[in-house]
Write a protein that holds these residues in place. Sequence first.
Motif, PDB file in Angstrom:
ATOM      1  N   LYS A 106       6.066   3.543   2.967  1.00  0.00           N
ATOM      2  CA  LYS A 106       5.393   4.059   1.785  1.00  0.00           C
ATOM      3  C   LYS A 106       5.456   3.053   0.631  1.00  0.00           C
ATOM      4  O   LYS A 106       6.421   2.313   0.492  1.00  0.00           O
ATOM      5  N   VAL A 107       4.404   3.075  -0.185  1.00  0.00           N
ATOM      6  CA  VAL A 107       4.377   2.261  -1.397  1.00  0.00           C
ATOM      7  C   VAL A 107       5.066   3.050  -2.504  1.00  0.00           C
ATOM      8  O   VAL A 107       4.634   4.158  -2.861  1.00  0.00           O
ATOM      9  N   THR A 114      -5.637   6.325   3.666  1.00  0.00           N
ATOM     10  CA  THR A 114      -5.072   5.247   4.486  1.00  0.00           C
ATOM     11  C   THR A 114      -3.734   4.722   3.987  1.00  0.00           C
ATOM     12  O   THR A 114      -3.125   3.895   4.658  1.00  0.00           O
ATOM     13  N   THR A 115      -3.273   5.125   2.849  1.00  0.00           N
ATOM     14  CA  THR A 115      -2.036   4.587   2.282  1.00  0.00           C
ATOM     15  C   THR A 115      -1.098   5.722   1.907  1.00  0.00           C
ATOM     16  O   THR A 115      -1.523   6.707   1.288  1.00  0.00           O
ATOM     17  N   PHE A 158       2.002   6.994  -0.330  1.00  0.00           N
ATOM     18  CA  PHE A 158       2.645   6.659  -1.594  1.00  0.00           C
ATOM     19  C   PHE A 158       3.870   7.545  -1.808  1.00  0.00           C
ATOM     20  O   PHE A 158       3.912   8.707  -1.377  1.00  0.00           O
ATOM     21  N   VAL A 195      -6.512   3.832  -6.280  1.00  0.00           N
ATOM     22  CA  VAL A 195      -5.837   3.359  -5.072  1.00  0.00           C
ATOM     23  C   VAL A 195      -6.174   1.899  -4.805  1.00  0.00           C
ATOM     24  O   VAL A 195      -5.307   1.097  -4.455  1.00  0.00           O
ATOM     25  N   ARG A 196      -7.464   1.539  -4.962  1.00  0.00           N
ATOM     26  CA  ARG A 196      -7.862   0.151  -4.734  1.00  0.00           C
ATOM     27  C   ARG A 196      -7.173  -0.787  -5.717  1.00  0.00           C
ATOM     28  O   ARG A 196      -6.712  -1.868  -5.350  1.00  0.00           O
ATOM     29  N   ARG A 203      -3.578  -1.324  -4.575  1.00  0.00           N
ATOM     30  CA  ARG A 203      -3.481  -2.233  -3.429  1.00  0.00           C
ATOM     31  C   ARG A 203      -3.659  -3.691  -3.868  1.00  0.00           C
ATOM     32  O   ARG A 203      -2.901  -4.571  -3.473  1.00  0.00           O
ATOM     33  N   GLU A 222      -0.927  -6.873  -3.700  1.00  0.00           N
ATOM     34  CA  GLU A 222      -1.219  -8.120  -2.990  1.00  0.00           C
ATOM     35  C   GLU A 222      -1.174  -9.322  -3.929  1.00  0.00           C
ATOM     36  O   GLU A 222      -0.652 -10.380  -3.582  1.00  0.00           O
TER      37      GLU A 222
END
Length: 419
Positions: free
Chosen positions: A40-41, A65-66, A68, A153-154, A157, A161
């Motif tokens: 998990k993030v 897809t992620t 949290f 969410v984008r 992410r 990164e």
Amino acid sequence: MSDRTFYEDETPTPPPFYPYPTKPEPKQPAPGSRPKAPKKVRILLIEDNPGDARLIRESLFEAPTTAFELQHADRLHSGLKILELGETDLILLDLSLPESWGINTLLKVREAAPTIPIVVLTGLDDETAAVTAVQEGAQDYLVKGNVTGSLLVRSIRYAIERGRRRQAERALRATKEEFRIAQEIQQKLFPSSPPALSGLDIGGATYPAEATGGDYFDYIQMLDDCWGIVVGDVAGHGFGPALLMAEARAYLRALAWTHSDVCEILKLANRLLVEDVAEDHFVTLFFGRLDPRTRSFVYASAGHPEGYVLDAAGEVKCQLKSTGFPLGVERETSYSAALPVTLNPGDLVFLLTDGVFEARSRDEHPFGIERTLESIRDNRHLPAQRIVDSLYDSIREYCHTQNPTDDITAIAIKVLTGA
């Protein structure tokens, strides 16, 4: 140096056989077991408005897809306490908090967590503030009311990164700086200039394959006004061999100031090094004792590639072969000295490491000894240092590269014709 190559007279000891490891079969999950859940993030939300905090939580948990994990702090000081635990991957930060407002809020969080990416999520729709926030380290600046769940969410992410990339870039810069410092330190271990000896011209150089190398050369003043001429090679190249090279240099210098017998120097150096050398590592070393008054040259070689004495016509007068095992292999190793060589006007002594003749072209053909000797013959009329430099240029041209894959070291000693 090849990891297990050393030279002992004319019959080198073959390297031991190491079987290639087989690739392990991938582990199959146990019957009935569940696949491992993705990591998990971990997000820290610093937001004083309960309604906004609820909407953000719902947006994150609806992401398809992620996964949290959200921690919520409604005050700056409580958010800073959570950051101290070191369990946060990203920070969502409101700039308008009860005890802190604006860019100062971002600066306080950035100071507390300089490596964690921050996404500003605020009601302040101000382009100037957005630009300033990004300049001060925020990965993104989002305005409440204009943010959908997918956009949030984008942004998270991308921020993670970019944060990872920046950390990798910082680590790379730090590594490059460490290499630069290590290179400067090692270069100071090599002689800055050769000894000025009447009737003799001496030149030498080492060219590491990486920032630091395992090759070594030195000129050491010995007893009775003689000079130690040293060329060595630690198995491998990089930081580890460079450290071992520095250790060998220290031992040899200390021993050469108290002993005149080249065999005794190598024997004692071997006993000292064998305690510190890891398995499958060793040092090949050529130690010559040059008497500039009589121009006699006597040496002992611990498994090192042979050197050469060329006469005034460029023909090989004698080969300086190995006289014992490399340093660091067996503690109770004795070394014998070769017969003394008397150097005549026009003679040239050439010492090298295996990086010279093992350098390979693009089609994997080695530079070889014959090309090495040809380069020396063609340039024997030049000063000793130019002979060494010209050989290195020839190797690079042959290999079609600026940096051959192994360390390269050589020394040339010329007896001047007017001597």
